[in-house]
Scaffold this active site. Sequence first.
Site, short mmCIF file in Angstrom:
data_model
loop_
_atom_site.label_atom_id
_atom_site.label_comp_id
_atom_site.label_asym_id
_atom_site.label_seq_id
_atom_site.Cartn_x
_atom_site.Cartn_y
_atom_site.Cartn_z
N GLN A 1 36.32 35.40 53.24
CA GLN A 1 37.48 36.18 53.12
C GLN A 1 37.28 37.03 51.67
O GLN A 1 38.01 38.12 51.67
CB GLN A 1 38.71 35.24 53.20
N GLU B 1 36.05 28.48 46.92
CA GLU B 1 37.35 28.21 47.55
C GLU B 1 37.43 27.82 49.14
O GLU B 1 36.90 28.76 49.62
CB GLU B 1 38.32 29.21 47.04
N LYS C 1 49.35 28.26 43.74
CA LYS C 1 50.41 29.56 44.41
C LYS C 1 51.65 29.10 44.44
O LYS C 1 52.20 28.35 44.99
CB LYS C 1 49.78 29.83 45.84
N LYS D 1 43.34 34.47 39.64
CA LYS D 1 42.86 35.23 40.88
C LYS D 1 43.94 36.27 41.34
O LYS D 1 45.02 35.90 42.04
CB LYS D 1 42.57 34.26 41.96
N ASP E 1 36.10 33.00 48.35
CA ASP E 1 36.88 32.53 49.09
C ASP E 1 36.80 32.32 50.29
O ASP E 1 36.62 33.54 51.15
CB ASP E 1 38.49 32.88 49.08
N ARG F 1 48.99 36.24 45.92
CA ARG F 1 49.05 36.23 47.66
C ARG F 1 48.52 37.58 48.15
O ARG F 1 48.55 38.57 47.41
CB ARG F 1 50.44 35.84 48.18
N SER F 2 48.09 37.65 49.34
CA SER F 2 47.63 38.84 49.85
C SER F 2 48.82 39.73 49.93
O SER F 2 48.62 41.19 49.87
CB SER F 2 47.02 38.68 51.16
N GLU G 1 44.02 43.10 49.11
CA GLU G 1 43.87 42.92 48.04
C GLU G 1 42.85 43.52 47.12
O GLU G 1 42.67 43.43 45.86
CB GLU G 1 43.46 41.31 47.67
N ASP H 1 42.70 25.40 48.26
CA ASP H 1 43.77 25.93 48.34
C ASP H 1 44.50 25.49 49.47
O ASP H 1 45.64 24.83 49.39
CB ASP H 1 43.34 27.62 48.63
#
Length: 431
Positions: free
Chosen positions: A163, A285, A337, A388, A242, A366-367, A205, A312
């Site tokens: 990702q 991740e 998060k 991040k 990730d 977050r995205s 992102e 995560d």
Amino acid sequence: MSTIVSVWAREILDSRGNPTVEVEVSLESGHSGRAAVPSGASTGSREALELRDGDKGRYLGKGVEKAVDNVMGEIAENIVGMDALRQVAVDNALIDLDGTDNKDRLGANAMLGVSLATARAAANFIGMPLYQYLGGINSKVLPVPMMNIINGGEHAPNNLDIQEFMIMPVGAPTFSEALRMGAEIFHNLKALLAADGHVTSVGDEGGFAPNLKSHDEAFRYIMRAIETAGYIPGSEVALAIDAAASEFYKDGKYHLKGENKVLSSSEMIDWLMDFTQRYPLISIEDGMAEGDWEGWQEMTVKMGDSVQIVGDDVFVTNPDILAQGIDEGVANSILIKLNQIGTLTETLDTVEMAKGAGYTTVISHRSGETEDHFIADLAVALNAGQIKTGSLCRSDRLAKYNQLLRIEEDLDDEGIYFGPYMASHFGLGEE
């Protein structure tokens, strides 16, 4: 004077054009705080639940009017009159009011907005920067940014299963220099991709989302971009990924469509280990799926001494799940998060537990983001050392980086950039 006198909420749009919740908390003194709540695309199954309306005729079912109504109704009725300086009491009141394990009655998006806005209002009342209010006088560590420059998986419509491919400017002397290095690498990568005929559109992102022949090719492009920008891979710029492996884990196997491979847990670990041996990859991740607990344990045993193994989806910022992971040897780092757990207090509890067990912490966006830069202050407040928050484009990502520049300026000579400590820990640049 720090008594909460009003709580207001509204529906705004996030970086993907989807509705999210924004909350304003006002105090008797006239001070106030505002916070906007992010939303994820690849989510852990045990995350706190964000409340959506489900009306397909409005925002395709993604409206948050119910969450807004909960803030302005039941939540406001219960926290108006409370002291904003008593964050734990406010958050506990929210948790008790909701009364569910996953916050699905009031909605984690409603609760988090109130929690963060309360903290901002309290900081404004005292007249302190948010990072100092949250963390105290010893908050001084500027985090190493994990900059997402190639997107795949759920964050981009391409053939990459992993990702996020990220760079970490560990060799920079300051955060501002790290940001400059990242920006220069980002622009060099764009030029390299364009020269080879690849599309340079970006994912959620802000990273590029090209169709490449393999994951190896993605790594090679990044290595070339680092070198073209004039930096040394490894000693100056490390790599991180990730994998978001839960997204391609089915029937006990890892289905890598881009590689045309179906791997067992052990084979998946070996596939990832191969990258760490050929590239300066120091952080992975979600290399295993959240339900593959044995795979996580095996990965930690095989790679944990030399690689940061970040959990995560497997932990979802939940202290109870993290405690189990610590006991059973799962990962050595946790992604933090805020909206996975739903209140600031629970987030801080999770970070304290992680640090007590020797786990590193990575504060994360977050995205689906907004211009709110709360996590930048949080990263410094907790001396987390890593953040991040996306690529070097899209203002929803740059809002966090720019806030860190302001914090670095505010700290002046007292600020410490964490990069050299990471470089030393991972032996980067050593012969």
